[in-house]
Design a protein around this motif. Sequence first.
Motif, PDB file in Angstrom:
ATOM      1  N   ILE A   1      -0.163  17.722  80.361  1.00  0.00           N
ATOM      2  CA  ILE A   1      -1.530  16.993  80.816  1.00  0.00           C
ATOM      3  C   ILE A   1      -2.474  16.985  79.707  1.00  0.00           C
ATOM      4  O   ILE A   1      -3.211  16.081  79.492  1.00  0.00           O
ATOM      5  CB  ILE A   1      -2.077  17.547  82.094  1.00  0.00           C
ATOM      6  CG1 ILE A   1      -1.056  17.594  83.058  1.00  0.00           C
ATOM      7  CG2 ILE A   1      -3.353  17.460  82.833  1.00  0.00           C
ATOM      8  CD1 ILE A   1      -0.786  16.261  83.679  1.00  0.00           C
ATOM      9  N   ALA A   2      -2.696  18.175  79.228  1.00  0.00           N
ATOM     10  CA  ALA A   2      -3.582  18.389  77.969  1.00  0.00           C
ATOM     11  C   ALA A   2      -3.310  17.224  76.883  1.00  0.00           C
ATOM     12  O   ALA A   2      -4.398  16.703  76.343  1.00  0.00           O
ATOM     13  CB  ALA A   2      -3.353  19.555  77.216  1.00  0.00           C
ATOM     14  N   ALA A   3      -2.156  17.034  76.572  1.00  0.00           N
ATOM     15  CA  ALA A   3      -1.707  15.789  75.555  1.00  0.00           C
ATOM     16  C   ALA A   3      -1.755  14.520  76.111  1.00  0.00           C
ATOM     17  O   ALA A   3      -2.447  13.576  75.524  1.00  0.00           O
ATOM     18  CB  ALA A   3      -0.029  16.051  75.235  1.00  0.00           C
ATOM     19  N   ALA A   4      -1.732  14.249  77.399  1.00  0.00           N
ATOM     20  CA  ALA A   4      -2.224  13.054  77.936  1.00  0.00           C
ATOM     21  C   ALA A   4      -3.529  12.731  77.813  1.00  0.00           C
ATOM     22  O   ALA A   4      -4.264  11.577  77.398  1.00  0.00           O
ATOM     23  CB  ALA A   4      -1.504  12.746  79.292  1.00  0.00           C
ATOM     24  N   VAL A   5      -4.496  13.637  78.300  1.00  0.00           N
ATOM     25  CA  VAL A   5      -5.898  13.483  78.112  1.00  0.00           C
ATOM     26  C   VAL A   5      -6.494  13.398  76.610  1.00  0.00           C
ATOM     27  O   VAL A   5      -7.343  12.529  76.141  1.00  0.00           O
ATOM     28  CB  VAL A   5      -6.710  14.458  78.756  1.00  0.00           C
ATOM     29  CG1 VAL A   5      -8.069  14.699  78.469  1.00  0.00           C
ATOM     30  CG2 VAL A   5      -6.189  14.635  80.344  1.00  0.00           C
ATOM     31  N   PHE A   6      -5.724  14.195  75.768  1.00  0.00           N
ATOM     32  CA  PHE A   6      -6.187  14.028  74.501  1.00  0.00           C
ATOM     33  C   PHE A   6      -5.716  12.732  73.782  1.00  0.00           C
ATOM     34  O   PHE A   6      -6.771  12.221  73.114  1.00  0.00           O
ATOM     35  CB  PHE A   6      -5.589  15.196  73.549  1.00  0.00           C
ATOM     36  CG  PHE A   6      -5.978  15.234  71.947  1.00  0.00           C
ATOM     37  CD1 PHE A   6      -7.050  15.670  71.870  1.00  0.00           C
ATOM     38  CD2 PHE A   6      -4.725  14.866  71.429  1.00  0.00           C
ATOM     39  CE1 PHE A   6      -7.460  15.556  70.448  1.00  0.00           C
ATOM     40  CE2 PHE A   6      -5.198  15.065  69.848  1.00  0.00           C
ATOM     41  CZ  PHE A   6      -6.448  15.394  69.298  1.00  0.00           C
ATOM     42  N   LEU A   7      -4.724  12.361  73.851  1.00  0.00           N
ATOM     43  CA  LEU A   7      -4.258  10.936  73.213  1.00  0.00           C
ATOM     44  C   LEU A   7      -5.127   9.819  73.986  1.00  0.00           C
ATOM     45  O   LEU A   7      -5.414   9.020  73.215  1.00  0.00           O
ATOM     46  CB  LEU A   7      -2.642  10.774  73.517  1.00  0.00           C
ATOM     47  CG  LEU A   7      -1.868  12.023  72.618  1.00  0.00           C
ATOM     48  CD1 LEU A   7      -0.268  11.530  72.922  1.00  0.00           C
ATOM     49  CD2 LEU A   7      -1.957  11.552  71.197  1.00  0.00           C
ATOM     50  N   THR A   8      -5.239   9.895  75.247  1.00  0.00           N
ATOM     51  CA  THR A   8      -6.125   8.770  75.851  1.00  0.00           C
ATOM     52  C   THR A   8      -7.445   8.812  75.289  1.00  0.00           C
ATOM     53  O   THR A   8      -7.974   7.538  74.904  1.00  0.00           O
ATOM     54  CB  THR A   8      -6.003   9.086  77.311  1.00  0.00           C
ATOM     55  OG1 THR A   8      -4.824   8.959  77.856  1.00  0.00           O
ATOM     56  CG2 THR A   8      -6.822   7.961  77.897  1.00  0.00           C
ATOM     57  N   ALA A   9      -8.182  10.110  75.075  1.00  0.00           N
ATOM     58  CA  ALA A   9      -9.377   9.908  74.422  1.00  0.00           C
ATOM     59  C   ALA A   9      -9.346   9.749  72.870  1.00  0.00           C
ATOM     60  O   ALA A   9     -10.401   9.082  72.461  1.00  0.00           O
ATOM     61  CB  ALA A   9     -10.025  11.548  74.704  1.00  0.00           C
ATOM     62  N   LEU A  10      -8.524  10.138  72.268  1.00  0.00           N
ATOM     63  CA  LEU A  10      -8.382   9.591  70.786  1.00  0.00           C
ATOM     64  C   LEU A  10      -8.089   8.146  70.649  1.00  0.00           C
ATOM     65  O   LEU A  10      -8.814   7.564  69.827  1.00  0.00           O
ATOM     66  CB  LEU A  10      -7.167  10.427  70.206  1.00  0.00           C
ATOM     67  CG  LEU A  10      -7.041  10.552  68.576  1.00  0.00           C
ATOM     68  CD1 LEU A  10      -8.122  11.144  68.305  1.00  0.00           C
ATOM     69  CD2 LEU A  10      -5.935  11.417  68.434  1.00  0.00           C
ATOM     70  N   GLY A  11      -7.169   7.480  71.532  1.00  0.00           N
ATOM     71  CA  GLY A  11      -7.223   5.993  71.324  1.00  0.00           C
ATOM     72  C   GLY A  11      -8.331   5.128  71.813  1.00  0.00           C
ATOM     73  O   GLY A  11      -8.706   4.302  71.140  1.00  0.00           O
ATOM     74  N   SER A  12      -9.088   5.880  72.912  1.00  0.00           N
ATOM     75  CA  SER A  12     -10.408   5.316  73.298  1.00  0.00           C
ATOM     76  C   SER A  12     -11.309   5.164  72.367  1.00  0.00           C
ATOM     77  O   SER A  12     -11.981   4.280  72.018  1.00  0.00           O
ATOM     78  CB  SER A  12     -10.821   5.558  74.493  1.00  0.00           C
ATOM     79  OG  SER A  12     -11.051   6.870  74.469  1.00  0.00           O
ATOM     80  N   MET A  13     -11.498   6.339  71.603  1.00  0.00           N
ATOM     81  CA  MET A  13     -12.470   6.419  70.568  1.00  0.00           C
ATOM     82  C   MET A  13     -12.068   5.670  69.388  1.00  0.00           C
ATOM     83  O   MET A  13     -12.897   4.991  68.667  1.00  0.00           O
ATOM     84  CB  MET A  13     -12.489   8.027  70.093  1.00  0.00           C
ATOM     85  CG  MET A  13     -13.507   8.732  71.166  1.00  0.00           C
ATOM     86  SD  MET A  13     -14.969   8.095  71.675  1.00  0.00           S
ATOM     87  CE  MET A  13     -16.041   8.308  70.210  1.00  0.00           C
ATOM     88  N   THR A  14     -10.777   5.452  68.977  1.00  0.00           N
ATOM     89  CA  THR A  14     -10.290   4.450  67.780  1.00  0.00           C
ATOM     90  C   THR A  14     -10.749   3.186  68.003  1.00  0.00           C
ATOM     91  O   THR A  14     -11.141   2.535  67.182  1.00  0.00           O
ATOM     92  CB  THR A  14      -8.988   4.701  67.428  1.00  0.00           C
ATOM     93  OG1 THR A  14      -8.335   4.742  68.420  1.00  0.00           O
ATOM     94  CG2 THR A  14      -8.793   6.261  66.848  1.00  0.00           C
ATOM     95  N   MET A  15     -10.491   2.669  69.360  1.00  0.00           N
ATOM     96  CA  MET A  15     -10.815   1.572  69.968  1.00  0.00           C
ATOM     97  C   MET A  15     -12.282   1.212  69.905  1.00  0.00           C
ATOM     98  O   MET A  15     -12.856   0.037  69.320  1.00  0.00           O
ATOM     99  CB  MET A  15      -9.984   0.975  71.114  1.00  0.00           C
ATOM    100  CG  MET A  15      -8.846   1.077  71.215  1.00  0.00           C
ATOM    101  SD  MET A  15      -8.030   0.166  72.507  1.00  0.00           S
ATOM    102  CE  MET A  15      -6.410  -0.051  72.172  1.00  0.00           C
ATOM    103  N   LEU A  16     -13.132   1.978  70.166  1.00  0.00           N
ATOM    104  CA  LEU A  16     -14.612   2.124  70.211  1.00  0.00           C
ATOM    105  C   LEU A  16     -15.057   1.754  68.989  1.00  0.00           C
ATOM    106  O   LEU A  16     -15.877   1.100  68.382  1.00  0.00           O
ATOM    107  CB  LEU A  16     -15.294   3.356  70.747  1.00  0.00           C
ATOM    108  CG  LEU A  16     -16.762   3.299  70.877  1.00  0.00           C
ATOM    109  CD1 LEU A  16     -17.169   2.185  71.640  1.00  0.00           C
ATOM    110  CD2 LEU A  16     -17.254   4.650  71.298  1.00  0.00           C
TER     111      LEU A  16
END
Length: 79
Positions: A30-45
């Motif tokens: 769960i921690a990896a899913a939240v971390f990778l989703t946040a990382l991906g959204s910030m790189t798209m931002l």
Amino acid sequence: MSSPWPVSWTGWGGPYMPPGYHLIWGGWRIAAAVFLTALGSMTMLLAAVYNVRGGKVSRMVKINMTAGWIFILGALPSS
């Protein structure tokens, strides 16, 4: 009327959760899913900010969009 959920919202102090119920949200997956989703959204931002500032699709925008999709798709199997 009984609730299908094991969480009860009655009483003082908020919801009552039976022992072991909180373990559903624990662990590295769960921690990896939240971390990778946040990382991906910030790189798209960042890609969107670079695109607005630059006015054209530059190399950095392409790299950030690709990395964002890789991070978000990497979060799917870990959740």
